[in-house]
Design an enzyme around this catalytic site. Structure first.
Site, PDB file in Angstrom:
ATOM      1  N   CYS A  55      15.625 -23.199 -10.196  1.00  0.00           N
ATOM      2  CA  CYS A  55      16.530 -24.265  -9.765  1.00  0.00           C
ATOM      3  C   CYS A  55      15.693 -25.360  -9.073  1.00  0.00           C
ATOM      4  CB  CYS A  55      17.610 -23.661  -8.862  1.00  0.00           C
ATOM      5  SG  CYS A  55      18.942 -24.744  -8.340  1.00  0.00           S
TER       6      CYS A  55
ATOM      7  N   ASP B 189      22.355 -25.738 -20.187  1.00  0.00           N
ATOM      8  CA  ASP B 189      22.139 -26.230 -18.823  1.00  0.00           C
ATOM      9  C   ASP B 189      22.444 -27.727 -18.748  1.00  0.00           C
ATOM     10  OD1 ASP B 189      21.315 -26.563 -16.192  1.00  0.00           O
ATOM     11  OD2 ASP B 189      19.502 -25.350 -16.448  1.00  0.00           O
TER      12      ASP B 189
ATOM     13  N   HIS C 265      22.299 -22.790 -16.854  1.00  0.00           N
ATOM     14  CA  HIS C 265      21.512 -22.810 -15.625  1.00  0.00           C
ATOM     15  C   HIS C 265      21.552 -21.434 -14.956  1.00  0.00           C
ATOM     16  CE1 HIS C 265      19.621 -25.305 -12.510  1.00  0.00           C
ATOM     17  NE2 HIS C 265      20.203 -24.507 -11.634  1.00  0.00           N
TER      18      HIS C 265
END
Lengths: 89, 252
Positions: free
Chosen positions: B127, B188, B220
């Site tokens: 992330c 994502d 994601h």
């Protein structure tokens, strides 16, 4: 912090945290990853009182559609409430 | 490869290090119990903070034969639950890139100071930590391999730059100092596949050593087993790629 989209404003009111009510002074509205809601991105309402430390916060994570519906619901409640108060005077 | 007749032990604990500007910060440090030389891995935690998932991830590397360390990048804003601190940091616009780089370099130097360090180090993050991993691989001398897991905002438009993040990571590509493994999900939104493609073009342009994998049916955070975005097949394959990559560059 993947979108980094956050808007903040000073507000006046109270919130009920884990233990008790406390005065809230600011709200941070982000559109980013939630901590709990089962979605990739949510609109996060983070009501805080920084002077009371990082745990003084009330947080709500909403889907984008729910956030839109909440905006409309708040506006309608405001409209009807202000009208009712004005008529009562 | 682990065999059932092997002894295994580990020490995992909180330590203090001198991070960016010499600031004292905590780090979670896990390593196998051995006097044998160990390569090291620095883990850069994600937006949800210095949390339980990252402690587990740190111990996972120790289990696989690395001295692993994960610094608390949010400590300068105080202490509280990882979630409270992450929300506080989010309201502040995130942590400055320069500060993160200082903390990551200090973590690597901490590992390097140990008597049984091999002097080989990897860096990995997910992330926001994936983005910062790429920055570290470009800006910090001493890493031998880097793994960017779905790091968003490596590609940033000018209007997305902030005082904390004044330069887009992609603009450092010419300075990439070590082999890079990138793991991404096709669904994502941060980074979307078109931004990953732009990043890849930049790596090609500068003739960098990299390998990117784009997983289908994954978005994601597909390795987060506690989130609905978990995708078992992609997660298992990605972990195999991470260990193979680090073993090749750090244990070879």
């Amino acid at each position: 912090m993947c979108t980094m989209v956050v808007e903040s404003t000073k507000i006046t009111g109270s919130g009920k945290g884990t233990n008790s009510w406390f005065p809230i002074q600011e709200v941070n509205v982000s559109y980013d990853h939630p901590f709990h809601a089962p979605m990739e991105y949510t609109v996060n309402l983070d009501f805080t009182n920084e002077s009371m430390g990082p745990s003084a916060r009330v947080v709500v994570e909403l889907s984008a559609r729910s956030a839109e519906e909440l905006i409309g619901t708040i506006r309608e409640a405001l409209r009807r409430g202000e009208k009712a108060i004005a008529q009562g005077k | 490869m682990y065999q059932t007749d092997m002894y295994e032990g580990m020490i995992a604990e909180t330590v203090s290090i001198n991070g960016h500007n010499g600031d004292n910060i905590y780090a979670y440090y896990a390593r196998p119990i051995t006097s044998e030389p160990l390569p090291g891995v620095v883990l850069i935690h994600h937006m949800p903070g210095w949390d339980e998932w990252y402690r587990e991830f740190t111990r996972k590397f120790a289990h696989h034969g690395y001295a692993a360390i994960s610094p608390n990048l949010y400590q300068r804003s105080g202490h509280g639950t990882p979630e409270d601190m992450a929300m506080k940091i989010r309201s502040e616009g995130g942590v400055p890139d320069d500060q993160v780089m200082g903390d990551v370099e200090a973590s690597m130097k901490y590992l390097n100071s140990l008597p049984n360090s091999t002097g080989k180090f990897g860096v990995i993050g997910t992330c926001s930590g994936g983005r910062q991993t790429y920055l570290a691989a470009c800006r910090i001398d001493g890493f031998n391999a880097a793994v960017d897991c779905w790091g968003g905002r490596v590609v940033q438009a000018k209007e997305e730059l902030t005082p904390q993040q004044p330069i887009a990571p992609i603009d450092y590509t010419k300075d990439l100092k070590c082999p890079l493994l990138g793991l991404f999900g096709e669904e994502d939104q941060s980074p979307p596949p078109d931004q990953v493609a732009i990043h890849e073009e930049e790596l090609k342009k500068h003739n960098k050593n990299y390998e990117f994998h784009m997983y289908q049916n994954a978005g994601h955070g597909f390795m987060y087993y506690d989130r609905p975005m978990y995708r078992q097949e992609a997660a298992v394959d990605a972990w195999a790629k991470i260990t193979e990559f680090f073993d090749k560059h750090l244990k070879g």
